[in-house]
Design a protein around this motif. Structure first.
Motif, short mmCIF file in Angstrom:
data_model
loop_
_atom_site.label_atom_id
_atom_site.label_comp_id
_atom_site.label_asym_id
_atom_site.label_seq_id
_atom_site.Cartn_x
_atom_site.Cartn_y
_atom_site.Cartn_z
N HIS A 334 0.81 -1.22 0.00
CA HIS A 334 0.00 0.00 0.00
C HIS A 334 0.85 1.27 0.00
O HIS A 334 0.34 2.34 -0.33
N LYS A 335 2.09 1.17 0.40
CA LYS A 335 2.89 2.37 0.70
C LYS A 335 2.96 3.35 -0.46
O LYS A 335 2.76 4.56 -0.30
N GLY A 336 3.26 2.87 -1.66
CA GLY A 336 3.37 3.77 -2.81
C GLY A 336 2.08 4.51 -3.10
O GLY A 336 2.09 5.71 -3.41
N TYR A 337 0.95 3.80 -2.99
CA TYR A 337 -0.35 4.43 -3.25
C TYR A 337 -0.69 5.41 -2.14
O TYR A 337 -1.20 6.51 -2.40
N TYR A 338 -0.45 5.03 -0.90
CA TYR A 338 -0.67 5.95 0.21
C TYR A 338 0.05 7.27 -0.04
O TYR A 338 -0.53 8.35 0.07
N GLU A 339 1.34 7.17 -0.31
CA GLU A 339 2.14 8.40 -0.43
C GLU A 339 1.72 9.23 -1.64
O GLU A 339 1.65 10.46 -1.56
N ALA A 340 1.42 8.56 -2.75
CA ALA A 340 1.01 9.29 -3.95
C ALA A 340 -0.30 10.03 -3.72
O ALA A 340 -0.45 11.20 -4.11
N TYR A 341 -1.26 9.38 -3.08
CA TYR A 341 -2.56 10.02 -2.84
C TYR A 341 -2.48 11.07 -1.74
O TYR A 341 -3.08 12.14 -1.84
N LEU A 342 -1.76 10.77 -0.66
CA LEU A 342 -1.60 11.76 0.41
C LEU A 342 -0.91 13.02 -0.09
O LEU A 342 -1.22 14.13 0.35
#
Length: 358
Positions: A334-342
Motif C-alpha cells: 500500500h505504501k506507494g499508493y498511500y504516499e502518492a494520494y496523500l
C-alpha cells in the motif's frame, strides 16, 4: 450545430489521451497557519507471515525510532467498528469480508449493553473529556466500550496503559473480554505488537482504524469464471519482479535474528524503489494482462479504490485535528499508493521513512 458537434466528438478521444489538468493540488501546500499535518507511511510485512525466528523483542529498535519521531496519532490497517457494522447489513456482498476482517463485538455488547453505534458514540464522548490521569476503573470501562465499538486495537491501548496489577476483570470487562485483550497483546500482528505498544508508550488513548473494504465483491459463483479469473491474475503475477521481491523477502527473513535484522527488513520495505517493484510485480502486471473479461483491470480498480478510501479516512482524522503528526502503519504494497494520494492533499506533508528508520 450538427457539424460542430460531430467534429467535437471525433476529436474527443485524441484530446482526452493527452489532457493533463492545469490544477495541481500537490503544488499548493500553503504553508498553512499553525502546525502543518505530517504523515509518516511505514510499510510493513504482516507479522503473522514472518518466520518462527521473529520475536516481539526484535521490534525494540524499530519502536525506539518511531517513538523518537513522536507521532500524535497512529493509523492502522484495520476496519473500523462502524464500517464492519455497515458491512454486516449487506451480507449478500460482504459476508466473506466480515468473516475475514471484522472483530465480533457481540460479547462486549452483552457486557456493556451497547450496540456498535452506541459504543462508538460513548467512546467519543468519554475521550473528548478524558482526564490526564484517569483511574484504573475508568480505563477498564473505556476498554470494554471500545471492544463493543469494534475497536479492539484501541481497547488494547487502554489495557496496556494500565499497570499489570490493574489488568483484571471489572468495570465492564468480563473474564472473556480480558482473555480477548490478553490474546490480542500476544498475537503476532502489527496492530497489537507495534501500533498499540507504541501508542501506549507515547501516552495515546487510541488508534485510528483506516482500512476500507467497501469495494469488496463476492467471488464469481460460476466455477469456470472463477478459474479463469484466478488463472489470469496468477499468470500476471508470475514475472521477474515477483521473483525479485520473493528473493529479497527470503534474504531479509533469514537475517531477522541478527543485530538490527528486523530493522533492516523495515528499511528495505520502505526504500525508495520498493513501491515501484511492488507495482511491477503485482498491480502493473495485472493492469496489462490480456483477458477479454478484464480481470486484471477489475482487480487494479479495486486496489486503487481501496487505497483512495483508506487515505480519505486518514485525511478525515487530520481535518478534525489540524497539525496532526500521523504515523500510518500499513502493508508494504500500500505504501506507494498511500504516499502518492496523500501528496495530493494541500494540508499534508510526507515524511521520509528512511530518515526515521536510519
Amino acid at each position: 450545430m450538427l457539424a460542430t458537434t460531430g467534429i467535437g466528438l471525433t476529436a474527443l478521444p485524441v484530446s482526452a489521451q493527452g489532457y493533463r489538468p492545469a490544477f495541481q493540488p500537490q503544488t499548493l501546500k500553503g504553508p498553512p497557519p499553525g502546525t502543518p499535518n505530517e504523515v509518516l507511511v511505514l510499510g510493513t510485512p504482516h507479522l503473522s507471515g514472518l518466520p518462527d525466528s521473529f520475536t516481539p523483542a526484535l521490534l525494540t529498535p524499530l519502536l525506539d525510532r518511531l517513538a523518537a519521531w513522536r507521532p500524535t496519532a497512529i493509523a492502522t490497517e484495520d476496519l473500523s467498528g462502524l464500517q464492519c457494522d455497515s458491512l454486516r447489513r449487506y451480507p449478500v456482498r460482504y459476508a466473506e469480508t466480515v468473516k475475514v476482517y471484522c472483530y465480533d463485538p457481540s460479547p462486549a455488547a452483552a457486557a456493556t449493553g451497547m450496540s456498535v453505534l452506541e459504543a462508538n458514540a460513548e467512546a467519543e464522548r468519554l475521550l473528548a473529556a478524558w482526564r490526564t490521569n484517569p483511574a484504573p476503573g475508568e480505563r477498564r470501562r473505556l476498554a470494554a466500550i471500545l471492544l463493543a465499538a469494534g475497536e479492539r486495537g484501541s481497547a488494547l491501548v487502554q489495557w496496556l496503559r494500565l499497570a499489570p496489577d490493574d489488568r483484571k476483570v471489572g468495570d465492564g470487562l468480563t473474564e472473556a473480554l480480558v482473555d480477548t485483550l490478553d490474546k490480542a497483546a500476544a498475537r503476532k500482528n502489527e496492530t497489537y505488537m507495534l501500533a498499540a505498544v507504541l501508542a501506549a508508550r507515547l501516552g495515546h488513548e487510541r488508534l485510528w482504524s483506516v482500512d476500507d473494504h467497501s469495494a469488496d465483491s463476492p467471488e464469481p459463483t460460476d466455477p469456470a469464471e472463477l478459474a479463469a479469473n484466478e488463472k489470469a491474475i496468477m499468470t500476471a503475477w508470475d514475472n521477474p519482479a515477483t521473483q525479485a521481491r520473493r528473493a529479497e523477502s527470503d534474504r531479509l527473513n533469514a537475517q531477522l535474528s541478527q543485530p538490527d535484522g528486523l530493522l533492516n527488513l523495515y528499511r528495505a520495505y520502505n526504500a525508495p524503489g520498493a513501491p515501484m517493484l511492488a507495482y511491477r510485480s503485482d498491480f502493473g502486471a495485472a493492469f496489462v494482462e490480456p483477458s477479454p473479461q478484464g480481470f486484471g483491470r477489475k482487480y487494479l480498480g479495486y486496489w486503487e479504490t481501496r487505497n483512495l478510501r483508506m487515505v480519505a479516512n486518514m485525511r478525515d482524522v487530520m481535518s478534525r485535528y489540524p497539525g496532526t503528526r500521523m504515523l500510518t502503519i500499513v502493508g508494504a504494497s500500500h505504501k506507494g499508493y498511500y504516499e502518492a494520494y496523500l501528496d495530493q492533499m494541500h494540508d499534508v506533508r510526507l515524511v521520509d521513512a528512511g530518515q526515521v528508520l536510519n
